[in-house]
Write an enzyme that holds these catalytic residues in place. Sequence first.
Site, PDB file in Angstrom:
ATOM      1  N   LEU A 108     -16.831  -9.307 -12.302  1.00 41.53           N
ATOM      2  CA  LEU A 108     -16.018  -9.442 -13.157  1.00 41.53           C
ATOM      3  C   LEU A 108     -14.741 -10.437 -13.096  1.00 41.53           C
ATOM      4  CD1 LEU A 108     -15.771  -5.958 -14.945  1.00 41.53           C
ATOM      5  CD2 LEU A 108     -16.847  -8.033 -16.048  1.00 41.53           C
ATOM      6  N   ALA A 161      -7.079 -10.953  -4.520  1.00 43.00           N
ATOM      7  CA  ALA A 161      -6.651 -11.489  -3.099  1.00 43.00           C
ATOM      8  C   ALA A 161      -7.203 -10.198  -2.208  1.00 43.00           C
ATOM      9  CB  ALA A 161      -5.212 -11.462  -3.173  1.00 43.00           C
ATOM     10  N   VAL A 165     -13.975  -7.134  -8.491  1.00 35.27           N
ATOM     11  CA  VAL A 165     -14.265  -6.050  -9.306  1.00 35.27           C
ATOM     12  C   VAL A 165     -15.681  -6.140 -10.103  1.00 35.27           C
ATOM     13  CG1 VAL A 165     -13.430  -5.130 -11.753  1.00 35.27           C
ATOM     14  CG2 VAL A 165     -11.894  -5.930 -10.134  1.00 35.27           C
ATOM     15  N   ASP A 171       2.585  -7.368  -9.390  1.00 33.94           N
ATOM     16  CA  ASP A 171       1.701  -8.704  -9.854  1.00 33.94           C
ATOM     17  C   ASP A 171       1.201  -8.744 -11.168  1.00 33.94           C
ATOM     18  OD1 ASP A 171       0.210 -10.949  -9.129  1.00 33.94           O
ATOM     19  OD2 ASP A 171      -1.691  -9.939  -8.254  1.00 33.94           O
TER      20      ASP A 171
END
Length: 794
Positions: A515, A519, A523, A634
């Site tokens: 998916l 970094a 996934v 992030d």
Amino acid sequence: MAPTLPCNHPLCYLLLLLLLLLKPVSSYAQTSGKFSLGSSLTAQKNDSFWASPSGDFAFGFQQIGNGGFLLAIWFNKVPEKTIIWSANSDNPKPRGSKVELTTDGEFILNDQKGKQMWKADLIGPGVAYAAMLDTGNFVLASQNSTYLWESFNHPTDTILPTQILEQGSKLVARYSETNYSRGRFMFSLQTDGNLVLYTTDFPMDSANFAYWESDTVGSGFLVIFNQSGNIYLIGRNGSILNEVLPNKASTPDFYQRGILEYDGVFRQYVYPKTAGSRAGGWSSLSSFIPENICTAITAGTGSGACGFNSYCTLGDDQRPYCQCPPGYTFLDPHDQVKGCRQNFFPEICSEGSHETGEFDFVRMTNVDWPLSDYDRFQLFTEDECRKACLDDCFCAVAIVREGDCWKKKFPLSNGRFDSSNGRIALIKVRKDNSTFPLGSEGKDQATLILTGSVLLGSSVLLNILLLLATAMFIYRLNQRKPMIDESRLVMLGTNLKRFAYDELEEATDGFKDELGTGAFATVYKGTLAHDNGNLVAVKKLDRAVGEGDKQEFEKIVGAIGRTIHKNLVQLLGFCNKGQHRLLVYEFMSNGSLATFLFGNSRPSWYKRMEIILGTARGLLYLHEECSIQAIHGDINPQNILLDDSLTARISDFGLAKLLKMDQTGTTTGVMGTKGYAAPEWFKKVPITFKVDVYSFGIVLLELIFCRKNFEPEVEDEKQMVLGEWAYDCYKEGKLDLLVGNDQEALDDIKRLEKFVMVAFWCTQEDPSQRPTMKTVMKMLEGATEVPVLQTHPH
Ligand SMILES: *[C@@H]1O[C@H](CO)[C@@H](O)[C@H](O)[C@H]1NC(C)=O
Ligand SMILES: *[C@@H]1O[C@H](CO)[C@@H](O)[C@H](O)[C@H]1NC(C)=O
Ligand SMILES: *[C@@H]1O[C@H](CO)[C@@H](O)[C@H](O)[C@H]1NC(C)=O
Ligand SMILES: *[C@@H]1O[C@H](CO)[C@@H](O)[C@H](O)[C@H]1NC(C)=O
Ligand SMILES: *[C@@H]1O[C@H](CO)[C@@H](O)[C@H](O)[C@H]1NC(C)=O
Ligand SMILES: *[C@@H]1O[C@H](CO)[C@@H](O)[C@H](O)[C@H]1NC(C)=O
């Protein structure tokens, strides 16, 4: 005769002729659904039954789980042979039992020894035949077809279309899905005219607590299940008093049934009659009562929807699930409504025994046992509440909410998970749970040795022999401990599942469907076979991240698992085996904000505003309201995902903690994503929550203008960085230039300008100049004015 027939002898033709003549007669006999005096059925095989003319229903013996037989009526064309009525549900009978319509017109069930077990309660004499009707009603009728007994008038837990319940009728839920014995709930059209769902004083039938009622009074009322699939209560004059289940499904295409299920919910099910769609099985229709059984029951006595010391959670499928709090396990894993017991040795309440130091709390949110209070304090902090419960050997659980502190006693009843209640439950558990496996079993062994020694008193040799024998016995006992399926274990204090690596490998089909990559992780899409085939996103952490301390990892993962908010992607489980570190999240069907926002068509201004507010709420929760209070580190459009209803859900929160796990104290260099990372990441200054505010500001601009923050392709260099271009436009009072042809946004230009200002504040170079997420939220919602900007944003 057809020449293809394999017949060349006159006798053969005669036989054939006879067969042809007989066939319609015999098939009539089989399917007419009428059975004369003297007919009987014996419990032997599954095929001893009488079918209705259409074959849809059958009356006879049905073998159930434990090998006993029920005298029952069932859907005979449905592969599951769903039982809708039974005569002896509390008492299944062995093979050889027999039901007979005697020559003197009685209908009797005898067990294999000829002892009478049940008899139809006729309303008059003169039974001439029995019949299984196509409606599912089994009747005993007189010569002139007056019904002297009908199964429709003696329902068990199910009603069918065309069935009518009069006042005084009851449905009694069965004990469990497969145990037909009388259970803990009733559906009753009372003689006073009230239609009520109530819990019983199990195992008695008496009413305990009404958890749903129609609130009607009168006589001549009926509950009707009509041909179109509506179930409703009507008054004497025919007016509808209560639409019990206003579901609609046309009867010709579906089998239907309404059932008070073992979980206390009255539901309606349909099953398509067409053979083609068999696979689906029975499906439950959208409306049922009560809406949430977990919270509906608030009885002073009884355990509630689940057993004592457990709590009830309404699943996504709207069904109740019983769970034990941390430190507790089911008394009987096969019968969860029996409740939970402590996994640890209980606290001793005796003068001078100070066990206070031996106990601690596991914290849960939104779980409560609202009826187990015995003490309450006001204006208490959580710490004061902890102390009060710790110092009190009667206290099993403490509940904290906005300065209120309640102490709860054993057994805990009516436990429920309710995301709207905002309570914190502190479950008291013994710190030293190393004595887990030694429960009563351990004590019994010790007693055994002791009693043995006393009995054999004098002989030293015998004592030694006895000790040896006991030791062997205990050793064998421990050897026999059942294997625990590790994958199903749930982490203490959370609902997190611990997965085996193999299981996740299988769920993702060998990590096939990627998916996205970040970094430090990749996934994959996966399907949990155990979990109704639910889709999940499996995040496989890179090895560098995976090398940290195993326990530290679980601590952080546990904290992430306890962080639940509607604008955060929920963690469902993890794997922490060897070098493998994986996180299993809910699957977000609408992908990331990046694809949504920068795709082919521009999402509407209002949808974008909702996403802005949702993201801000999620972030505010992370910063100020949840237990981990984490810097996300992030925030960017790749990390903001969209669920089925396009609600913004922030993902990857809490991972910052994992990343710096090995390093002590300070951060591991830059975490954020280029273009979204706050300037202080690149300087030697402390990292605070304000880095997220900065990133949020950038995302906010992107959402307002539907443009990436950095567009290297544009011709005019001044337009390359969205923030700078927007600031230039703002100074010249020409923000509408940036909006372009987005009419919805132009129509809402005041709000748009306000949001742009908020974004400028969020992206100030000096972190202390940036507002907190709380202020951001207030400004976005209009509760606070946006101050005039003095300094250029970064
Ligand atoms: C009867 O049906 C039950 C359940 O449908 C099944 O478990 C059992 O094996 C069947 N028995 C026979 C003799 O077919
Ligand atoms: C039918 O028979 C029952 C008794 O068998 C009798 O009570 C009833 O009056 C009869 N009904 C009619 C319509 O003849
Ligand atoms: C069904 O449940 C009742 C009530 O708990 C119990 O007494 C009975 O043994 C159970 N029957 C089976 C077959 O498990
Ligand atoms: C069943 O009841 C509903 C609601 O009252 C009504 O709209 C519908 O026409 C009824 N259907 C039949 C076949 O009576
Ligand atoms: C029918 O009876 C109910 C109560 O039984 C009453 O509320 C309602 O007004 C009546 N309707 C008509 C049309 O008479
Ligand atoms: C006992 O349970 C607590 C959580 O309640 C856990 O943190 C701890 O590691 C457990 N200790 C042992 C020895 O299993």
